[in-house]
Design a protein around this motif. Structure first.
Motif, PDB file in Angstrom:
ATOM      1  N   THR A 178     -50.385 -25.454 -23.402  1.00 34.71           N
ATOM      2  CA  THR A 178     -49.092 -25.785 -23.997  1.00 34.71           C
ATOM      3  C   THR A 178     -47.973 -24.950 -23.387  1.00 34.71           C
ATOM      4  O   THR A 178     -46.880 -25.454 -23.115  1.00 34.71           O
ATOM      5  CB  THR A 178     -49.142 -25.566 -25.513  1.00 34.71           C
ATOM      6  N   LEU A 179     -48.237 -23.676 -23.162  1.00 38.72           N
ATOM      7  CA  LEU A 179     -47.227 -22.800 -22.575  1.00 38.72           C
ATOM      8  C   LEU A 179     -46.854 -23.233 -21.155  1.00 38.72           C
ATOM      9  O   LEU A 179     -45.694 -23.171 -20.755  1.00 38.72           O
ATOM     10  CB  LEU A 179     -47.734 -21.357 -22.557  1.00 38.72           C
ATOM     11  N   VAL A 180     -47.849 -23.664 -20.396  1.00 36.53           N
ATOM     12  CA  VAL A 180     -47.584 -24.150 -19.033  1.00 36.53           C
ATOM     13  C   VAL A 180     -46.708 -25.400 -19.081  1.00 36.53           C
ATOM     14  O   VAL A 180     -45.736 -25.538 -18.328  1.00 36.53           O
ATOM     15  CB  VAL A 180     -48.912 -24.440 -18.294  1.00 36.53           C
ATOM     16  N   ALA A 181     -47.017 -26.320 -19.997  1.00 37.37           N
ATOM     17  CA  ALA A 181     -46.259 -27.567 -20.107  1.00 37.37           C
ATOM     18  C   ALA A 181     -44.810 -27.315 -20.531  1.00 37.37           C
ATOM     19  O   ALA A 181     -43.876 -27.922 -19.984  1.00 37.37           O
ATOM     20  CB  ALA A 181     -46.937 -28.506 -21.098  1.00 37.37           C
ATOM     21  N   SER A 182     -44.594 -26.419 -21.490  1.00 37.89           N
ATOM     22  CA  SER A 182     -43.229 -26.159 -21.975  1.00 37.89           C
ATOM     23  C   SER A 182     -42.391 -25.488 -20.897  1.00 37.89           C
ATOM     24  O   SER A 182     -41.211 -25.822 -20.712  1.00 37.89           O
ATOM     25  CB  SER A 182     -43.264 -25.290 -23.241  1.00 37.89           C
ATOM     26  N   LEU A 183     -42.988 -24.555 -20.165  1.00 38.36           N
ATOM     27  CA  LEU A 183     -42.255 -23.867 -19.102  1.00 38.36           C
ATOM     28  C   LEU A 183     -41.877 -24.828 -17.978  1.00 38.36           C
ATOM     29  O   LEU A 183     -40.757 -24.782 -17.454  1.00 38.36           O
ATOM     30  CB  LEU A 183     -43.098 -22.712 -18.548  1.00 38.36           C
ATOM     31  N   LEU A 184     -42.780 -25.713 -17.619  1.00 41.55           N
ATOM     32  CA  LEU A 184     -42.514 -26.676 -16.558  1.00 41.55           C
ATOM     33  C   LEU A 184     -41.386 -27.630 -16.968  1.00 41.55           C
ATOM     34  O   LEU A 184     -40.486 -27.933 -16.165  1.00 41.55           O
ATOM     35  CB  LEU A 184     -43.786 -27.462 -16.251  1.00 41.55           C
ATOM     36  N   THR A 185     -41.418 -28.094 -18.209  1.00 43.67           N
ATOM     37  CA  THR A 185     -40.359 -28.983 -18.700  1.00 43.67           C
ATOM     38  C   THR A 185     -39.000 -28.298 -18.661  1.00 43.67           C
ATOM     39  O   THR A 185     -37.995 -28.870 -18.236  1.00 43.67           O
ATOM     40  CB  THR A 185     -40.668 -29.435 -20.142  1.00 43.67           C
ATOM     41  N   MET A 186     -38.966 -27.056 -19.110  1.00 45.14           N
ATOM     42  CA  MET A 186     -37.721 -26.294 -19.126  1.00 45.14           C
ATOM     43  C   MET A 186     -37.177 -26.108 -17.721  1.00 45.14           C
ATOM     44  O   MET A 186     -35.985 -26.293 -17.451  1.00 45.14           O
ATOM     45  CB  MET A 186     -37.983 -24.922 -19.768  1.00 45.14           C
ATOM     46  N   GLY A 187     -38.053 -25.752 -16.793  1.00 41.90           N
ATOM     47  CA  GLY A 187     -37.628 -25.484 -15.425  1.00 41.90           C
ATOM     48  C   GLY A 187     -37.081 -26.719 -14.725  1.00 41.90           C
ATOM     49  O   GLY A 187     -36.068 -26.650 -14.020  1.00 41.90           O
ATOM     50  N   ILE A 188     -37.728 -27.852 -14.911  1.00 41.63           N
ATOM     51  CA  ILE A 188     -37.274 -29.089 -14.271  1.00 41.63           C
ATOM     52  C   ILE A 188     -35.901 -29.492 -14.805  1.00 41.63           C
ATOM     53  O   ILE A 188     -35.000 -29.868 -14.034  1.00 41.63           O
ATOM     54  CB  ILE A 188     -38.301 -30.222 -14.498  1.00 41.63           C
ATOM     55  N   ALA A 189     -35.712 -29.415 -16.115  1.00 45.93           N
ATOM     56  CA  ALA A 189     -34.426 -29.788 -16.712  1.00 45.93           C
ATOM     57  C   ALA A 189     -33.301 -28.905 -16.189  1.00 45.93           C
ATOM     58  O   ALA A 189     -32.208 -29.392 -15.866  1.00 45.93           O
ATOM     59  CB  ALA A 189     -34.512 -29.711 -18.234  1.00 45.93           C
ATOM     60  N   THR A 190     -33.550 -27.605 -16.107  1.00 45.00           N
ATOM     61  CA  THR A 190     -32.518 -26.677 -15.639  1.00 45.00           C
ATOM     62  C   THR A 190     -32.178 -26.931 -14.177  1.00 45.00           C
ATOM     63  O   THR A 190     -31.001 -26.934 -13.787  1.00 45.00           O
ATOM     64  CB  THR A 190     -32.988 -25.222 -15.829  1.00 45.00           C
ATOM     65  N   PHE A 191     -33.192 -27.147 -13.368  1.00 43.43           N
ATOM     66  CA  PHE A 191     -32.960 -27.427 -11.949  1.00 43.43           C
ATOM     67  C   PHE A 191     -32.116 -28.691 -11.780  1.00 43.43           C
ATOM     68  O   PHE A 191     -31.189 -28.733 -10.959  1.00 43.43           O
ATOM     69  CB  PHE A 191     -34.296 -27.576 -11.218  1.00 43.43           C
ATOM     70  N   LEU A 192     -32.405 -29.715 -12.562  1.00 51.37           N
ATOM     71  CA  LEU A 192     -31.682 -30.976 -12.429  1.00 51.37           C
ATOM     72  C   LEU A 192     -30.212 -30.842 -12.837  1.00 51.37           C
ATOM     73  O   LEU A 192     -29.346 -31.538 -12.291  1.00 51.37           O
ATOM     74  CB  LEU A 192     -32.361 -32.066 -13.255  1.00 51.37           C
ATOM     75  N   ILE A 193     -29.910 -29.948 -13.799  1.00 49.85           N
ATOM     76  CA  ILE A 193     -28.505 -29.698 -14.137  1.00 49.85           C
ATOM     77  C   ILE A 193     -27.757 -29.203 -12.900  1.00 49.85           C
ATOM     78  O   ILE A 193     -26.591 -29.557 -12.676  1.00 49.85           O
ATOM     79  CB  ILE A 193     -28.387 -28.679 -15.284  1.00 49.85           C
ATOM     80  N   GLY A 194     -28.438 -28.439 -12.080  1.00 55.92           N
ATOM     81  CA  GLY A 194     -27.817 -27.892 -10.875  1.00 55.92           C
ATOM     82  C   GLY A 194     -27.489 -28.920  -9.809  1.00 55.92           C
ATOM     83  O   GLY A 194     -26.755 -28.612  -8.860  1.00 55.92           O
TER      84      GLY A 194
END
Length: 468
Positions: free
Chosen positions: A94-110
């Motif tokens: 679960t921790l791996v999945a939540s971190l990956l989701t967070m990272g992708i969303a932040t990168f896409l804002i950029g």
């Protein structure tokens, strides 16, 4: 070998080392808060100009803060989703999945196009990415707190629980220093400040894109984790529940309600000390705003303008970083205090101090640099003392089979009542008081009183068996 011996061997399988536990719980929340602070900073400096060009500065800022708060609405949904996975499948996956989701969303804002490129769709896409961030953080904090506390040695659970909390000050410092360096590097020599063309064109994107590097490191650390013995033992005993949310609401509703309000003052305080102070500190005073309008040849409406302290962004962000150092120090200090005196007693005294601190907004946030620095140092010290024990306190309120869901729901529902509304309420109260922060301080005091009532109704959790 007997079945009981086999079971004992299974749960005695390799445990996570203290350094791995600390790093895995710390790095994820550091990235989580880094991403949120990057967004919070951009919500003040960039998004009102590039995504919400309404023509009115206050309206644009409110629209920007609305997307900031929208993520809080997605957090309880993420808490339910990731809490279900965490209580059913385990903490590591679960921790791996939540971190990956967070990272992708932040990168896409950029890499998002702005209003000038695709019109209103820019704001829609920004909102969607912000909701994805909120959805991910809904499961991130609770999982990190469980990794720390379920692997903690006896008598040191609150101390271990402060390491995921330490991600908040570390994330703030990294995010804001990165913005500071970019601002300085791209500033127009003729007009030093934050609004250089290069910064607004591409410089603001760098912190969002940089999050990808941090996420890769975080994933590498978390993939090396071994599942906690508390969860493994729950599986061995056949106590994993099919519907953790239903069980949490049916059997542990009191913990959900008390946990939610126990976090309320912490959340309100957290966003007042970061988001509001940055806005209040960098908004020009009345005379400076009138002068700027006159030089630009535009009409100035003094009656509707809400003045601030008038600090340059680069100056005030360094003042905030100074204050956040105290946040980090006292987050760590709070762990041994909560282990020695108990979570409840520690939090009650700190909450009383926060209620009193609400009356200091006017005498300290008055423009004098020494007083503002004292305000930041004292406020962030109290912030560390209230935030640190929560890493152990909330998980301890729930048994293992619903601990992920229960702590995540309480933590994130509180984010709606506290964090999602705090920036908008603070801006409204600031304007209502004609530029004075007096009502903002009283708002904090009111939130502290509600938290104090919750703490008085909550039993001490220091001696709770985390393997139950």
């Amino acid at each position: 070998m007997s079945s009981s011996s086999a079971a004992g061997t299974a749960v005695a399988a390799p445990r996570n080392s203290p350094s791995r536990v600390i790093l895995a719980s710390l790095i994820g929340t550091t990235i989580e808060f880094y991403d949120f602070y990057v967004y919070a900073t951009a919500a003040v400096l960039v998004f009102p100009h590039l995504f919400f060009p309404t023509g009115n500065e206050t309206t644009a800022l409110l629209a920007s803060f609305a997307t900031f708060g929208a993520a809080m609405l997605a957090r309880p949904i993420g808490a339910v989703f990731f809490g279900h996975l965490g209580d059913r499948l385990g903490r590591k996956t679960t921790l791996v999945a939540s971190l990956l989701t967070m990272g992708i969303a932040t990168f896409l804002i950029g890499v998002l196009p702005t209003y000038s490129q695709i019109g209103a769709w820019a704001a829609v896409l920004l909102l969607l990415m912000r909701l994805a961030q909120g959805f991910a953080i809904g499961g991130e904090w609770s999982g990190a707190a469980l990794v720390a506390t379920e692997n903690a040695p006896a008598g040191k659970r609150a101390w271990y629980g402060t390491f995921p909390q330490l991600g908040a000050p570390l994330g703030f410092i990294i995010a804001n220093l990165l913005f500071f360096v970019i601002n300085v590097a791209l500033a127009d020599p003729a007009e030093p400040g934050i609004a250089s063309e290069a910064f607004l064109t591409w410089g603001w994107r760098i912190p969002f894109l940089f999050s990808a590097v941090m996420v890769i490191v975080g994933l590498w650390v978390r993939l090396k984790l071994v599942e906690s013995s508390a969860f493994e033992r729950t599986k061995e005993r056949g106590q994993v529940t099919r519907m953790p949310l239903a069980v949490a609401f049916r059997d542990h509703w009191r913990g959900l309600v008390l946990g939610t309000f126990a976090m309320l003052a912490t959340y309100v305080f957290f966003y007042l000390m970061t988001s509001f102070t940055l806005t209040f500190g960098t908004r020009p005073g009345l005379e400076a705003a009138e002068r700027a309008a006159s030089e630009a040849g535009t009409e100035f409406d003094a009656a509707s303008y809400v003045p601030g302290l008038g600090y340059a962004y680069n100056d005030f962000i360094l003042m905030l970083v100074f204050g956040v150092v105290f946040f980090g120090i006292f987050t760590l200090v709070s762990g041994p205090l909560a282990d020695r005196f108990g979570r409840r007693r520690t939090l009650i005294w700190v909450t009383l101090a926060i209620a009193a601190f609400g009356f200091l907004f006017v005498p300290l946030l008055a423009g004098d640099t020494a007083r503002v620095l004292f305000f930041l140092a004292l406020g962030f010290s109290l912030m560390g003392l209230t935030f640190g024990p929560m890493g152990a306190f909330l998980p301890e309120m729930f048994p293992t089979n619903v601990r992920y869901t229960g702590s995540a729901v309480a933590y994130n529902v509180s984010s709606i009542l506290g964090a999602a509304l705090a920036p908008i309420i603070a801006l409204w109260l600031w304007g209502l008081a004609g530029g004075s922060p007096v009502l903002v301080g009283l708002y904090l005091t009111g939130a502290a009183i509600l938290t104090l009532i919750s703490l008085l109704l909550t039993p001490e959790t220091k001696h709770v068996d985390m393997e139950a």
